[in-house]
Design a protein around this motif. Structure first.
Motif, PDB file in Angstrom:
ATOM      1  N   ALA A  49       0.868  -1.179   0.000  1.00  0.00           N
ATOM      2  CA  ALA A  49       0.000   0.000   0.000  1.00  0.00           C
ATOM      3  C   ALA A  49       0.899   1.219   0.000  1.00  0.00           C
ATOM      4  N   ILE A  50       0.480   2.252  -0.718  1.00  0.00           N
ATOM      5  CA  ILE A  50       1.283   3.469  -0.835  1.00  0.00           C
ATOM      6  C   ILE A  50       0.456   4.647  -0.364  1.00  0.00           C
ATOM      7  N   ILE A  51       1.009   5.424   0.557  1.00  0.00           N
ATOM      8  CA  ILE A  51       0.346   6.621   1.060  1.00  0.00           C
ATOM      9  C   ILE A  51       1.091   7.833   0.522  1.00  0.00           C
ATOM     10  N   THR A  52       0.360   8.764  -0.098  1.00  0.00           N
ATOM     11  CA  THR A  52       0.961  10.008  -0.574  1.00  0.00           C
ATOM     12  C   THR A  52       0.501  11.148   0.325  1.00  0.00           C
ATOM     13  N   MET A  53       1.423  12.010   0.688  1.00  0.00           N
ATOM     14  CA  MET A  53       1.083  13.130   1.564  1.00  0.00           C
ATOM     15  C   MET A  53       2.145  14.216   1.439  1.00  0.00           C
ATOM     16  N   ASP A  54       1.778  15.439   1.811  1.00  0.00           N
ATOM     17  CA  ASP A  54       2.714  16.557   1.784  1.00  0.00           C
ATOM     18  C   ASP A  54       3.529  16.591   3.071  1.00  0.00           C
ATOM     19  N   GLY A  55       4.683  17.225   3.006  1.00  0.00           N
ATOM     20  CA  GLY A  55       5.590  17.243   4.143  1.00  0.00           C
ATOM     21  C   GLY A  55       5.518  18.482   5.006  1.00  0.00           C
ATOM     22  N   ASP A  56       4.454  19.291   4.855  1.00  0.00           N
ATOM     23  CA  ASP A  56       4.353  20.532   5.623  1.00  0.00           C
ATOM     24  C   ASP A  56       3.461  20.400   6.845  1.00  0.00           C
ATOM     25  N   MET A  57       3.055  19.157   7.171  1.00  0.00           N
ATOM     26  CA  MET A  57       2.226  18.825   8.332  1.00  0.00           C
ATOM     27  C   MET A  57       0.760  19.219   8.166  1.00  0.00           C
ATOM     28  N   GLN A  58       0.364  19.683   6.982  1.00  0.00           N
ATOM     29  CA  GLN A  58      -1.061  19.951   6.759  1.00  0.00           C
ATOM     30  C   GLN A  58      -1.820  18.675   6.414  1.00  0.00           C
ATOM     31  N   HIS A  59      -1.092  17.618   6.108  1.00  0.00           N
ATOM     32  CA  HIS A  59      -1.661  16.277   6.018  1.00  0.00           C
ATOM     33  C   HIS A  59      -1.242  15.549   7.290  1.00  0.00           C
TER      34      HIS A  59
END
Length: 327
Positions: free
Chosen positions: A92-102
């Motif tokens: 499973a692959i999770i995509t998210m931003d690195g600015d902590m808004q996710h």
């Protein structure tokens, strides 16, 4: 589900995020280590000009679970996401931003939905702390316009924070168009999908790199990628302006026949220039936008290329590779 032999890949595109990366890494590791899964974090540096690549090199050297893909230049957020998905090897692959808004604390929830059998777990942002009313308004209008023009329905507030099953990612990798609107691609790709709502917190540090210009370009990519309505729009405008021109013609005849106010030739020239000229420019502009995208696609250039790849590749024995930190 045999958890011991399952790998979770977390793909994180970053661009000039030197102030956020360490905190993001610590939070993700803290929540993932509470689970029984093996995991890897794949940072994709999208041509940063600050210390981001150096921080990623340090993390990749100190933790075998961290990989860093350093792109040769800035290719844009959607291409950086694609790069990470191309290199992810998880079940499973999770995509998210690195600015902590996710929020990293939501990662276990996404995984639990995957365990229930969902192959796409999409997060939907219902609000963002500290964001201006203008950005919220324009974001809402974009999704309404997108869904009105296209057969592909994208949830209002949809984000690039999602979990994808390996089978979905394998299908996604076959989509290689350059004008990438991944939210629409995932909505249209099918499989068993579910949504999770969340409130996005403020950025941990720094400023958003998503300028108004980038937002408009992103919106245009989304509309032109999944809708031919703008092409038809020129036809509809032609009918409308043609109808208006009939009314203007009748007005010109009235002025010419029943009054003495007419200046020879003014009405005909004005009506012709404004109506026909405006119609032609609008039509040419819309067609030109689509032709320009065709031009980019037929060159068949690679979507991206890397300057460096840091960290350990996934080994056959996933537990041995990702079960412990490096020294």
């Amino acid at each position: 589900m045999d958890i011991i032999n399952k790998l979770i890949s977390i793909v994180v595109p970053v661009y000039n995020e030197q102030e956020n990366i360490d905190n993001f890494y610590s939070e993700v590791v803290k929540h993932m280590e509470q689970l029984a899964y093996c995991f890897e974090i794949i940072f994709v540096d999208d041509g940063s000009s600050d210390a981001t690549p150096l921080i990623l090199e340090r993390l990749a050297t100190g933790d075998k679970r961290v990989r860093a893909l350093i792109m040769a230049r800035n290719f844009g957020h959607q291409v950086a996401l694609t790069c990470g998905l191309d290199h992810a090897q998880g079940d499973a692959i999770i995509t998210m931003d690195g600015d902590m808004q996710h929020p990293p604390e939501m990662v276990p929830l996404l995984i639990s939905k995957w365990e229930e059998g969902f192959q796409v777990v999409q997060t939907v942002r219902i609000n963002t702390e500290g964001v201006s009313w203008f950005k919220n308004f324009t974001s809402g209008m974009f999704y309404k316009l997108m869904n009105a023009l296209s057969n592909v329905q994208v949830a209002e507030g949809g984000s690039d924070f999602r979990l994808l099953d390996k089978q979905v990612v394998d299908s996604f990798r076959r989509f290689r168009e350059r004008a990438r609107f991944i939210r629409g691609m995932i909505s249209a790709i099918g499989y068993r999908q579910t949504n999770i709502e969340f409130i996005a917190p403020k950025r941990f540090a720094g400023q958003s790199k998503f300028s108004l210009k980038k937002m408009l370009h992103f919106a245009l990519d989304g509309i032109t990628a999944y809708s031919k309505t703008p092409l038809r729009f020129a036809f509809y405008i032609g009918i409308l302006l043609g109808s208006v021109s009939i009314g203007l013609t009748l007005h010109v005849l009235y002025i010419k026949i029943f009054t003495a106010e007419a200046v020879p030739g003014w009405a005909t020239i004005t009506a012709s220039i404004l109506l026909l000229g405006g119609l032609q420019l609008a039509g040419i502009g819309i067609i030109g936008e689509y032709v320009g995208r065709i031009f980019e696609e037929v060159k068949q250039r690679p979507l991206y290329w890397l300057r460096a790849e840091l960290g350990t590749q996934v080994a056959k024995d996933k537990q041995a590779t990702f079960g412990e930190k490096g020294t």
